[in-house]
Scaffold this motif. Structure first.
Motif, short mmCIF file in Angstrom:
data_model
loop_
_atom_site.label_atom_id
_atom_site.label_comp_id
_atom_site.label_asym_id
_atom_site.label_seq_id
_atom_site.Cartn_x
_atom_site.Cartn_y
_atom_site.Cartn_z
N GLU A 64 -126.82 49.79 26.53
CA GLU A 64 -126.55 50.99 25.72
C GLU A 64 -127.29 50.84 24.39
O GLU A 64 -126.93 50.03 23.54
CB GLU A 64 -125.05 51.22 25.46
N LYS A 89 -116.30 52.45 3.46
CA LYS A 89 -116.45 53.91 3.44
C LYS A 89 -117.86 54.33 3.83
O LYS A 89 -118.06 55.27 4.60
CB LYS A 89 -116.11 54.46 2.05
N ASN A 95 -121.15 55.81 10.72
CA ASN A 95 -120.56 55.99 12.06
C ASN A 95 -120.30 57.46 12.37
O ASN A 95 -120.46 57.89 13.52
CB ASN A 95 -119.28 55.17 12.19
N ILE A 96 -119.91 58.24 11.37
CA ILE A 96 -119.71 59.68 11.58
C ILE A 96 -121.01 60.30 12.09
O ILE A 96 -121.05 60.98 13.12
CB ILE A 96 -119.29 60.40 10.28
N GLU A 99 -122.15 59.30 15.49
CA GLU A 99 -121.40 60.02 16.53
C GLU A 99 -121.88 61.45 16.66
O GLU A 99 -121.95 61.99 17.76
CB GLU A 99 -119.89 60.00 16.24
N GLN A 103 -123.02 62.90 20.14
CA GLN A 103 -122.22 63.94 20.79
C GLN A 103 -122.76 65.35 20.63
O GLN A 103 -122.50 66.20 21.48
CB GLN A 103 -120.78 63.89 20.25
N ILE A 140 -126.19 72.66 10.09
CA ILE A 140 -125.26 71.80 9.33
C ILE A 140 -126.02 70.61 8.75
O ILE A 140 -125.76 70.20 7.61
CB ILE A 140 -124.08 71.37 10.23
N PRO B 59 -117.58 70.04 8.82
CA PRO B 59 -118.50 71.18 8.87
C PRO B 59 -118.78 71.72 10.27
O PRO B 59 -119.24 72.84 10.42
CB PRO B 59 -119.79 70.63 8.23
N PHE B 60 -118.49 70.92 11.32
CA PHE B 60 -118.71 71.39 12.69
C PHE B 60 -117.49 72.12 13.23
O PHE B 60 -117.52 72.66 14.33
CB PHE B 60 -119.07 70.20 13.61
N ASP B 70 -108.57 59.87 -0.82
CA ASP B 70 -109.55 60.95 -1.09
C ASP B 70 -110.76 60.88 -0.16
O ASP B 70 -111.75 61.57 -0.36
CB ASP B 70 -110.00 60.89 -2.56
N PHE B 71 -110.67 60.03 0.86
CA PHE B 71 -111.82 59.81 1.74
C PHE B 71 -111.55 60.42 3.12
O PHE B 71 -110.51 60.19 3.72
CB PHE B 71 -112.09 58.31 1.86
N SER B 72 -112.49 61.23 3.60
CA SER B 72 -112.32 61.87 4.91
C SER B 72 -113.28 61.31 5.94
O SER B 72 -114.44 61.05 5.64
CB SER B 72 -112.60 63.37 4.81
N VAL B 73 -112.80 61.16 7.16
CA VAL B 73 -113.64 60.69 8.27
C VAL B 73 -113.45 61.65 9.44
O VAL B 73 -112.31 62.03 9.74
CB VAL B 73 -113.24 59.27 8.75
N PHE B 74 -114.52 62.05 10.08
CA PHE B 74 -114.39 62.84 11.30
C PHE B 74 -115.18 62.20 12.43
O PHE B 74 -115.81 61.17 12.25
CB PHE B 74 -114.75 64.31 11.08
N GLU B 75 -115.15 62.85 13.63
CA GLU B 75 -115.64 62.26 14.89
C GLU B 75 -114.68 61.15 15.29
O GLU B 75 -114.62 60.08 14.68
CB GLU B 75 -117.07 61.71 14.78
N ARG B 77 -114.45 58.80 17.47
CA ARG B 77 -114.88 57.40 17.68
C ARG B 77 -115.28 56.75 16.35
O ARG B 77 -115.16 55.54 16.21
CB ARG B 77 -116.01 57.32 18.71
N ALA B 78 -115.74 57.55 15.39
CA ALA B 78 -116.01 57.01 14.05
C ALA B 78 -114.69 56.71 13.34
O ALA B 78 -114.57 55.70 12.63
CB ALA B 78 -116.84 58.00 13.22
N ARG B 81 -113.20 53.47 14.77
CA ARG B 81 -113.95 52.31 14.24
C ARG B 81 -113.50 52.00 12.82
O ARG B 81 -113.32 50.83 12.46
CB ARG B 81 -115.46 52.61 14.23
N TYR B 82 -113.32 53.04 12.03
CA TYR B 82 -112.92 52.88 10.63
C TYR B 82 -111.54 52.22 10.55
O TYR B 82 -111.33 51.25 9.80
CB TYR B 82 -112.92 54.25 9.94
N ALA B 113 -118.63 56.91 25.74
CA ALA B 113 -119.16 58.11 25.09
C ALA B 113 -120.32 58.72 25.88
O ALA B 113 -120.45 59.94 25.96
CB ALA B 113 -119.62 57.79 23.67
N GLN B 114 -121.19 57.87 26.44
CA GLN B 114 -122.43 58.35 27.07
C GLN B 114 -122.33 58.56 28.57
O GLN B 114 -123.10 59.33 29.14
CB GLN B 114 -123.56 57.34 26.81
#
Lengths: 219, 232
Positions: A64, A89, A95-96, A99, A103, A140, B59-60, B70-75, B77-78, B81-82, B113-114
């Protein structure tokens, strides 16, 4: 004993492995594998999915492409380009966008490329549907890249790297589609020019085999 | 039973507990004993995920989003991991315990994922979720998707004959990531047969889906619903 990569440099996924290794100021031996060679018992013992690339580092085997890249970055942390930040952070931001590539970006790009690679007559409706999806995603990206130099921040990372080979194959297979989705977006275009200007990338595409897919059978 | 560590501050999770991607994150939070407040984002009726307030976070326009102060994470799998990296010191070691373990976890998370996700997702959509969103499921697409999934499971059968879990003999982010879609296919679409006919896959599914954390999540996400006991 150094790194071995099994695969074919024309593959965008092998290029991900190669570029990561070069960014870390390391080298590798490329052991050629393509088509039927991927289905041999010997190859399947390394990657049971029969796909390239496969990385060998001593006894360790990793497949992979994105996992190979993460492994190489971790192994050679502290040398070459830092492709994954130590800060939690910033790591999350990489990582975001890695992904998002995996995806949202890769599937439509690959769907378009597959039409040109494997079909004598590409299916226009598949290409158009995928292109529409890709355009929404890149809208985006355009906003994101208007605020920062690279996807995860003002530093080049694996998130940016993962995009380069797919954009290259898209550009080679359809300059028209490439121009209309990339060049039409100011910041995406600027980002693309920057990341493809890196010596590690130029080294990879300096060989003709890196851009030759003519051997693939078409139906 | 895993409970939230009191010294670990709670996070905010935007999503819905029955969503596949939100479930992935909830399971990780439970395994790492991190408390969370769920902020419901109605993706069916009021379409909150398309509203400007949500788009500022993601945004998606896709759930989930994790907010850690104050920290945002999306996806998803990300996000997992975080959480796994941030809370390495407690809860289940979802990255394993060595550099080699981590490489294998990354590899099998990519496989999920793949390879696994693209094979299972269309089947779950066309068999279960399409009608909930006012669309007609296509059984032909579902059938093709399941055929693809069976080929992936053939590979898993071989791998799981050599190790208890995907990345080695430890439960990891890679196994965790498979839970939500697989649960839907087995319990809602009643396609447990494709897992049951592969003995090592069957054993692996039984092991991961009977974890107390997963059972706890299902009882919250689908209150009052009965789930078939794996292996029965």
């Amino acid at each position: 004993m150094g790194l071995t990569v099994h695969g074919d440099i024309c593959s965008p996924f092998v290029k991900i492995a190669a570029m990561t290794i070069y960014e870390k100021n390391e080298d590798f031996e490329l052991v050629f594998a393509r088509l039927s060679l991927l289905k041999t018992e010997e190859f399947l013992a390394k990657n049971p999915f029969g796909r390239m690339p496969v990385l060998e580092d001593g006894d360790l085997v990793v497949f992979e492409s994105r996992a190979v890249a993460r492994y190489v970055e971790a192994k050679f942390e502290g040398q070459g380009t830092p492709l994954m930040p130590a800060n939690l952070k910033e790591q999350a931001l990489v990582n975001i966008w890695a992904e998002v590539e995996s995806q949202s970006f890769c599937p439509p790009v690959w769907a378009i490329c597959s039409q040109f690679l494997s079909k004598k007559v590409p299916d226009v409706s598949v290409i158009e549907a995928s292109r529409e999806k890709l355009e929404k995603v890149l809208d985006i990206y355009e906003i994101q890249l208007s605020k920062r130099k690279y996807l995860a921040g003002d530093f080049f990372s694996l998130a940016d790297l993962f995009h380069i080979p797919l954009l290259h194959i898209l550009q080679c297979l359809s300059e028209d589609i490439f121009r209309s989705v990339i060049n039409s977006r100011t910041y995406v275009h600027k980002w693309h020019q920057d990341i493809t200007n890196r010596p590690s990338w130029k080294r990879i595409i300096s060989v003709p085999e890196a851009s030759d897919w003519s051997f693939l059978p078409k139906v | 039973m895993a409970t939230a560590s009191s010294h670990v501050p709670k996070v905010k999770l935007y999503g819905v507990p029955y969503s596949v991607c939100t479930s992935r994150v909830i399971m990780c939070l439970l395994e790492k004993q991190v408390g969370y407040d769920l902020q419901v984002v109605d993706i069916v009726k009021t379409q909150d995920h398309k509203k400007p307030e949500f788009l500022k976070l993601q945004p998606f326009g896709i759930i989930p989003v994790l907010q850690d102060k104050d920290f945002s994470v999306f996806e998803s799998r990300a996000i997992i991991r975080y959480i796994a990296r941030k809370h390495e010191g407690h809860g289940t070691p979802l990255y394993g315990t060595s550099e080699k373990d981590k490489a294998m976890v990354d590899q099998w998370l990519e496989v999920e994922a793949q390879n696994y996700n693209p094979a299972i997702a269309p089947a779950v959509w066309h068999l279960i979720h399409a009608p909930l969103f006012g669309q007609q499921g296509d059984p032909t697409v579902a059938k093709a998707s399941i055929e693809k999934l069976e080929k992936v499971l053939d590979v898993y059968e071989g791998v799981l004959s050599q190790s208890k879990y995907l990345a080695g003999d430890f439960f990891s982010l890679a196994d965790l990531s498979h839970l939500p879609f697989t649960q839907y296919l087995i319990n809602d679409a009643k396609r447990g047969d494709i897992f049951d006919k592969r003995p090592h896959v069957k054993e692996w599914w039984k092991s991961i889906s009977t974890r107390p954390t997963w059972i706890k999540h299902l009882s919250v996400a689908f209150p009052g619903k009965n789930f078939d006991s794996p292996g029965s």
